[in-house]
Write a protein that holds these residues in place. Structure first.
Motif, short mmCIF file in Angstrom:
data_model
loop_
_atom_site.label_atom_id
_atom_site.label_comp_id
_atom_site.label_asym_id
_atom_site.label_seq_id
_atom_site.Cartn_x
_atom_site.Cartn_y
_atom_site.Cartn_z
N VAL A 31 5.51 -3.85 3.23
CA VAL A 31 5.23 -2.45 3.12
C VAL A 31 6.20 -1.29 3.50
O VAL A 31 6.31 -0.16 3.24
N HIS A 32 7.52 -1.67 4.06
CA HIS A 32 8.29 -0.78 4.30
C HIS A 32 9.88 -1.52 3.91
O HIS A 32 10.07 -2.62 4.50
N ARG A 146 -1.50 -1.98 -0.16
CA ARG A 146 -0.31 -1.14 -0.51
C ARG A 146 0.17 -0.32 0.77
O ARG A 146 -0.63 0.07 1.73
N ASN A 147 1.32 0.08 0.64
CA ASN A 147 1.87 0.45 1.92
C ASN A 147 1.25 1.76 2.44
O ASN A 147 1.59 2.29 3.55
N ILE A 148 0.85 2.70 1.47
CA ILE A 148 -0.07 4.05 2.02
C ILE A 148 -1.35 3.64 2.43
O ILE A 148 -1.96 4.44 3.14
N LEU A 149 -1.79 2.40 2.11
CA LEU A 149 -3.39 2.26 2.29
C LEU A 149 -3.67 1.44 3.58
O LEU A 149 -4.34 1.79 4.10
N TYR A 150 -3.01 0.33 3.54
CA TYR A 150 -3.33 -0.89 4.59
C TYR A 150 -4.94 -1.19 4.46
O TYR A 150 -5.29 -1.07 3.53
N GLU A 151 -5.37 -0.94 5.54
CA GLU A 151 -6.77 -1.60 5.93
C GLU A 151 -7.81 -0.61 5.15
O GLU A 151 -8.82 -0.96 4.70
N SER A 152 -7.34 0.57 5.03
CA SER A 152 -8.31 1.50 4.43
C SER A 152 -8.44 1.45 3.01
O SER A 152 -9.56 2.24 2.60
N ALA A 216 -5.52 10.37 5.70
CA ALA A 216 -4.85 8.80 6.19
C ALA A 216 -3.84 8.44 5.19
O ALA A 216 -2.99 7.59 5.57
N THR A 217 -4.12 8.58 4.21
CA THR A 217 -3.15 8.24 3.14
C THR A 217 -2.08 9.11 2.21
O THR A 217 -1.01 9.07 2.27
N TRP A 218 -2.61 10.31 1.88
CA TRP A 218 -1.86 11.55 1.46
C TRP A 218 -1.41 12.37 2.41
O TRP A 218 -0.70 13.46 2.13
#
Lengths: 340, 74, 221
Positions: A31-32, A146-152, A216-218
Motif C-alpha cells: 500500500v505504500h 487498494r492503498n486509498i481504499l483499504y477495508e472501505s 475517507a478516500t479522496w
C-alpha cells in the motif's frame, strides 16, 4: 404466499451480499512506499504492506518501468508488514511512473501501481534490468486491496446499490407518469409520487454514504465529479417535482402537470447522465479514463455478490414502493367512501 | 479534455493522495480516530449505519401515515 | 400545419410590437446585470471567469425573458388560441419565436458584456466559433425553457416556480455550451468544438420533440 416470494428473495440477497461484504477478507497488498521518486543510483525504500505476512515468506522486490524490471539487491524484512529494499536504478527509464512489485511464495505477486515518479526520462535502460517475477494469480476469495481504499472497499456492496435502486424507482415513476398522461388515473399519479418519494430516500442514502466514503478516500466530503453532479441534478429535479405538486391545488391538474414535468425531466436527465462522463474527469471507476471493474477494482469472483446486492436492494426499494402504493390506494378508497 | 490528460490527472491525484491516505497524515485527529480507523473499516460501519437509519426513517413515516388513516376510519 | 405556424408567428410578432416595453425591460435587465458585474468586478477577469460570468448572466436573462412567453396570456386569448390552432402548432411557433428572441438577446448581451467587462478574453478566441456557441446556447435555453414556462404558467405560479423547475433541467445545456465556448475562447479547432455543437444541436432537437409530444396534455383542461 404467492406474492411474498420476491420479498423473501430480496431480503435473502441483501443478507448474503452484506455478509459477504463484511466477512470476505481483504487481499494482501502493498500500500505504500517511503520514497516518491527514484533517482538513478542506489535508492533505499521502505515498503508497507497490508494483510501481508512478510516474515513467513522470502519476498523479492522489483520495480517495473515500461515493461523493464529492476530487482532489489538488498531486501530486509522488518516485520509482517514492512520490508526495506535497495534498488540500483539504472539511467534511461522511459516512463513517467514506475510500479512497485513484491513477489511472495504463498500470497502471490502484489503490485503498487505508480508507486514512484521517474524524474529523468530516457529511451529505455540498457543495464541492471532483470526478468520480472512470475505472474501469479490468486485463487482465493478476497476483496482487492487498494492503498486509498483499504477495508472501505466493502462499501461497494452498500453504496452503489442505492443508486441502482434509485434509478429503478425513477423509471417506475416515469411509467406511472406516462400512464397518467394516457388515462388520468389518480391512483397512478399517487404511484408516481410514491416512487419519487422512495427514490429520494435512496438518493439521500446514496449521497450520505457516498459523502462519507469520499471523505475517507479522496479527502473531501464533496468533490466536483461527473457522477456527483449527475446525482445532484437528479435530486434537484425530483425536489422540483415535489414543489410543482405542492403549488397546484386541483388534483386532476396537479396529476397532469406533474406527469408532464416528470417525463420531460427524466429524458433530459438521462441524456445528461450519459453525456456528462464524456465531458468531465471523474474519480469514480469506469468513467473519465478510469478503469471500471478491472485490474484493481473488483475480482471476478466478487462480481456475482455485487450483482446480488444490487438486485436485493432493488427488491427492497420495490417493496417500500409497494407498501406506499397500497397505502395510497386505501387512502383514495377511503376518501371516496367519505365523500359519498 | 482528452483521454490522455484525464488519465494523467488521475494518476497525479493517486500519487498525491496515496501517501496521505496511507498514514492519514495532515488529517484532523478526530477523523483519523473515526473514519480512517482500523484500516478504514469504520467508514463501512458509518455507511451501514446511515442505511439502517434511512430505512428506520421510512418506517416512521409509514407508521405516521397508517396512524392517520386509522384515526379517520374510527 | 406550416401555414398555421407561420400565422401564429406573425401573431407573436404583432403582439410583441404592441408591447415594446417588454423588450425594453429585457434589455434593461441584461444591461443592469452587466453593469452590476462591471461595478463589483474591478480587476480584470481571467478567461474562465469571464466565460462563466457571461453564461450566468445569459441564463438569468433567459429565465427573465422566457417567463413572459406564457405568462402574458390571459384566459380569453388562450381560449382563442386553443380553438384556433392545434396545440402542437402553438408550442412549435412559441419555441421558434423564443429561439429567435434568445438569439437576439444573447448577441446583444455579448455586445454589452464585451463593452463593459473588457474583451481581453476574446483576444485568442476563434470568434465565429464563440458566436456559434452563444447562438446555440441561446437556442438551447429557449428550447428547454419553453415547456417549463408553459408548465409554470399553468401551475398558476410565476417566475419563481419556473426557476425551480428549470434550473436542474437547463444545467446539462449550460455545462455543454460553457465548455464549448471555453474551447472556442482558447482557440480550439472546429473539429473539437464541433462535437459539442453537434451534441447541443441534438439536445435541442430532443427537447423540442419532447415539448411537441407533451404540450397537448398541458393545453387541455
Amino acid at each position: 404466499m404467492k406474492q411474498w416470494w420476491w420479498k423473501f428473495l430480496a431480503v435473502g440477497l441483501v443478507l448474503i451480499a452484506s455478509i459477504a461484504a463484511l466477512r470476505t477478507p481483504l487481499a494482501p497488498a502493498v500500500v505504500h512506499a517511503s520514497e516518491g521518486a527514484l533517482k538513478p543510483g542506489p535508492n533505499t525504500v521502505t515498503v508497507l504492506g497490508y494483510a501481508t505476512r512478510f516474515t513467513q515468506e522470502s519476498p523479492r522486490v522489483f520495480v517495473e518501468n515500461g515493461g523493464q524490471f529492476i530487482a532489489a539487491d538488498q531486501v530486509e524484512v522488518l516485520d509482517d508488514r514492512r520490508i526495506t529494499a535497495r534498488f540500483l536504478v539504472p539511467e534511461g527509464l522511459r516512463e513517467d511512473m514506475s510500479d512497485l512489485l513484491v513477489s511472495t511464495t504463498t500470497q502471490g505477486t502484489m503490485r503498487l501501481f505508480d508507486a514512484f515518479y521517474n524524474p529523468e526520462k530516457g529511451s529505455g535502460a540498457l543495464e541492471g534490468v532483470t526478468e520480472g517475477p512470475p505472474r501469479t494469480e490468486r485463487t482465493d476469495f478476497a476483496f482487492p486491496n487498494r492503498n486509498i481504499l483499504y477495508e472501505s472497499i466493502r462499501n461497494l456492496h452498500f453504496h452503489v446499490p442505492m443508486w441502482f435502486t434509485m434509478m429503478l424507482l425513477q423509471t417506475i415513476a416515469l411509467v406511472f407518469s406516462i400512464s397518467v398522461l394516457g388515462s388520468g388515473n389518480p391512483l397512478h399519479d399517487r404511484g408516481a409520487l410514491a416512487a419519487v418519494h422512495v427514490s429520494l430516500l435512496f438518493a439521500g442514502m446514496g449521497l450520505l454514504t457516498g459523502s462519507l466514503w469520499a471523505r475517507a478516500t479522496w479527502g473531501g466530503w464533496w468533490t466536483s465529479d461527473a457522477k456527483l453532479n449527475g446525482a445532484a441534478v437528479t435530486v434537484l429535479i425530483y425536489l422540483a417535482y415535489l414543489v410543482l405538486r405542492g403549488s397546484v391545488n386541483d388534483p386532476a391538474k396537479r396529476a397532469r402537470l406533474a406527469a408532464i414535468y416528470n417525463v420531460f425531466a427524466y429524458v433530459l436527465m438521462l441524456l445528461f447522465i450519459m453525456a456528462l462522463p464524456r465531458m468531465t474527469a471523474s474519480l469514480h471507476p469506469g468513467s473519465g479514463g478510469n478503469p471500471a471493474f478491472s485490474q484493481y477494482d473488483l475480482d471476478d469472483s466478487l462480481r456475482p455478490v455485487f450483482y446480488a446486492a444490487v438486485l436485493g436492494w432493488m427488491g427492497i426499494g420495490t417493496w417500500l414502493l409497494n407498501l406506499q402504493y397500497r397505502l395510497a390506494r386505501i387512502e383514495i378508497a377511503h376518501d371516496h367512501a367519505h365523500h359519498r | 479534455m482528452t483521454m490522455r490528460t484525464t488519465v494523467r490527472l488521475f494518476l497525479l491525484l493517486v500519487v498525491l493522495t496515496a501517501p496521505s491516505a496511507a498514514f492519514a497524515q495532515g488529517e484532523p485527529d478526530w477523523l483519523v480516530d473515526t473514519l480512517y480507523g482500523s484500516g478504514k473499516i469504520n467508514t463501512v460501519v458509518a455507511v451501514v449505519s446511515v442505511i439502517l437509519l434511512g430505512l428506520a426513517l421510512w418506517l416512521f413515516r409509514l407508521d405516521r401515515r397508517i396512524a392517520r388513516i386509522e384515526q379517520r376510519t374510527k | 400545419m406550416r401555414s398555421e405556424i407561420l400565422h401564429l408567428l406573425r401573431l407573436e410578432v404583432a403582439l410583441d410590437l404592441r408591447q415594446r416595453a417588454a423588450w425594453g425591460g429585457m434589455l434593461l435587465y441584461v444591461v443592469s446585470a452587466v453593469y452590476v458585474c462591471h461595478l463589483t468586478m474591478k480587476d480584470a477577469l481571467g478567461t474562465g471567469t469571464w466565460n462563466a460570468l457571461f453564461w450566468i448572466i445569459l441564463l438569468f436573462a433567459a429565465f427573465n425573458a422566457l417567463a413572459r412567453s406564457f405568462l402574458r396570456e390571459d384566459q380569453g386569448r388562450q381560449l382563442y388560441l386553443y380553438t384556433l390552432a392545434h396545440p402542437r402548432s402553438v408550442v412549435l411557433a412559441r419555441a421558434l419565436y423564443n429561439a429567435v428572441t434568445m438569439v437576439v438577446l444573447s448577441l446583444l448581451s455579448l455586445l454589452f458584456y464585451a463593452l463593459f467587462l473588457g474583451n481581453d478574453a476574446l483576444a485568442q478566441a476563434d470568434l465565429p466559433q464563440f458566436i456559434t456557441a452563444v447562438v446555440l446556447g441561446g437556442i438551447g435555453f429557449a428550447a428547454v425553457l419553453t415547456l417549463i414556462a408553459a408548465l409554470a404558467a399553468r401551475a398558476g405560479n410565476g417566475i419563481g416556480l419556473m426557476a425551480i423547475l428549470g434550473f436542474p433541467i437547463v444545467l446539462p445545456m449550460l455545462l455543454a455550451v460553457m465548455r464549448a465556448s471555453q474551447l472556442a475562447l482558447s482557440g480550439a479547432a472546429w473539429a473539437e468544438t464541433g462535437m459539442y455543437f453537434l451534441g447541443i444541436a441534438a439536445l435541442d432537437v430532443v427537447t423540442v420533440a419532447l415539448a411537441w409530444l407533451l404540450f397537448p396534455y398541458l393545453w387541455r383542461d
